[in-house]
Design a protein around this motif. Structure first.
Motif, PDB file in Angstrom:
ATOM      1  N   ASN A 126      31.807  32.267  19.469  1.00 41.38           N
ATOM      2  CA  ASN A 126      31.164  30.851  19.478  1.00 41.38           C
ATOM      3  C   ASN A 126      30.976  30.127  18.424  1.00 41.38           C
ATOM      4  OD1 ASN A 126      29.778  32.576  17.901  1.00 41.38           O
ATOM      5  ND2 ASN A 126      27.674  32.593  18.689  1.00 41.38           N
ATOM      6  N   GLU A 130      23.232  27.369  11.582  1.00 39.71           N
ATOM      7  CA  GLU A 130      23.643  28.763  10.073  1.00 39.71           C
ATOM      8  C   GLU A 130      24.855  28.991  10.294  1.00 39.71           C
ATOM      9  OE1 GLU A 130      19.733  32.138  10.663  1.00 39.71           O
ATOM     10  OE2 GLU A 130      20.168  30.378  12.747  1.00 39.71           O
ATOM     11  N   GLY A 181      27.306  36.541  16.465  1.00 40.85           N
ATOM     12  CA  GLY A 181      25.793  36.867  16.921  1.00 40.85           C
ATOM     13  C   GLY A 181      25.152  35.471  18.092  1.00 40.85           C
ATOM     14  N   TYR A 182      23.932  36.168  18.724  1.00 38.46           N
ATOM     15  CA  TYR A 182      22.676  34.900  19.485  1.00 38.46           C
ATOM     16  C   TYR A 182      21.986  34.654  18.850  1.00 38.46           C
ATOM     17  CZ  TYR A 182      26.479  37.735  23.305  1.00 38.46           C
ATOM     18  OH  TYR A 182      27.160  38.995  23.524  1.00 38.46           O
ATOM     19  N   ARG A 183      21.526  35.035  17.733  1.00 41.20           N
ATOM     20  CA  ARG A 183      20.203  34.798  17.430  1.00 41.20           C
ATOM     21  C   ARG A 183      20.621  33.458  16.481  1.00 41.20           C
ATOM     22  NH1 ARG A 183      16.186  40.083  18.156  1.00 41.20           N
ATOM     23  NH2 ARG A 183      16.595  40.087  20.392  1.00 41.20           N
ATOM     24  N   VAL A 184      21.529  33.145  15.939  1.00 37.76           N
ATOM     25  CA  VAL A 184      21.997  31.825  14.791  1.00 37.76           C
ATOM     26  C   VAL A 184      21.942  31.042  16.133  1.00 37.76           C
ATOM     27  CG1 VAL A 184      22.756  34.066  13.122  1.00 37.76           C
ATOM     28  CG2 VAL A 184      24.029  32.606  15.174  1.00 37.76           C
ATOM     29  N   ASP A 185      21.158  29.544  14.959  1.00 35.00           N
ATOM     30  CA  ASP A 185      21.444  28.295  15.149  1.00 35.00           C
ATOM     31  C   ASP A 185      23.160  28.055  14.390  1.00 35.00           C
ATOM     32  OD1 ASP A 185      21.025  27.613  12.840  1.00 35.00           O
ATOM     33  OD2 ASP A 185      18.742  27.490  13.999  1.00 35.00           O
TER      34      ASP A 185
END
Length: 274
Positions: free
Chosen positions: A156, A122, A115-119
């Motif tokens: 990713n 995480e 997903g796009y909103r995890v660093d």
């Protein structure tokens, strides 16, 4: 080197077609895709593995590797809430159970997009928690769990040989091993041969296909821009005696039998060119 047939492209064909073709085209083994209609793990648990075992015996065709679908449809242990993560981990444990019943030595998984909103912290925490559970289960079964890097077009999380090295340093288990699909390093301008140099005995398996350097599309050997004849020569000189599946997937759903024949003929010819 043993060359294997991947069965994802046969999902519109009968289950026997893929065994018959692997035998008559000269493949050494089958890498079994764990999707419907042939080998979806919940179906195998409900109805048993007898039909697959019968075909393995009839065609004298081993299935050393089971490859369930773990890239988000519907199972991805890297995406969603904690309940969804646990559900995906439980699913992969079931996959390993079914692989053992089939007589497979290994189950192959990948870490799909997080997903796009995890660093990054995480992502790393979730990856290691999930793999630790799965590796522990594989150890109890006496089974190998193969982790496959994906391309950046697909994920990713784990996309390079360095990512694999980092995982193995964090989870030093003989049950957890790696592999090289030649497309991810090629599209990232990474050395394919680095997988051998950096992973050593942790390199358990390969996927060999052709591609272009701007796409994750898996093509028949000789129909892309990968230097496959030279790679086959390198593998021979390095003494690689492991498994290498020609991983044709959905590009060839219309005529998997014709393309499976062409693929192994092309790769065997390349083996002989040097």
């Amino acid at each position: 080197m043993k060359l294997g047939l991947f069965t994802s492209g046969y999902q519109r064909n009968s289950i026997e077609d893929m065994f018959a073709d692997a035998k008559r085209f000269g493949y050494d083994y089958i890498e079994l895709w764990g999707g419907r209609p042939h080998a979806f793990p919940p179906d195998l648990k409900r109805f048993g593995v007898q039909e697959l075992r019968r075909l393995m015996d009839r065609y004298d065709m081993p299935v050393p590797i089971f490859t369930p679908e773990t890239n988000a449809y519907p199972y991805n242990f890297m995406l969603g809430n904690e309940a969804q993560r646990k559900d995906s981990v439980d699913y992969i444990c079931l996959c390993m159970d079914m692989a053992v019943q089939l007589g497979c030595q290994a189950t192959l998984i990948s870490a799909a997009h997080a997903g796009y909103r995890v660093d990054q912290a995480e992502i790393w925490d979730r990856l290691l928690r999930s793999l630790a559970q799965l590796t522990s289960y594989a150890e109890k079964l006496g089974h190998k769990l193969i982790l496959e890097p994906l391309t950046p077009y697909e994920s990713n999380v784990v996309t390079t040989v360095n990512d694999l090295q980092r995982v193995f340093e964090a989870l030093p288990s003989p049950a957890l091993v790696g592999m090289c699909d030649v497309v991810p390093p090629f599209v990232q301008h990474e050395s394919i041969l680095d997988y051998f140099d950096k992973l050593g005995s942790k390199l358990y398996h390969m996927h060999i296909v052709d591609s272009y350097d701007n796409s994750d599309t898996h093509l028949i050997p000789g129909e892309g821009s990968l230097p496959l004849p030279e790679l086959m020569a390198e593998l021979r000189e390095r003494g690689y005696q492991g498994t290498a599946t020609i991983e044709l997937v959905t590009n060839y759903l219309n005529e998997p039998r014709l393309y499976a024949r062409r693929a192994i003929q092309r790769l065997r010819t390349m083996e002989e060119e040097y």
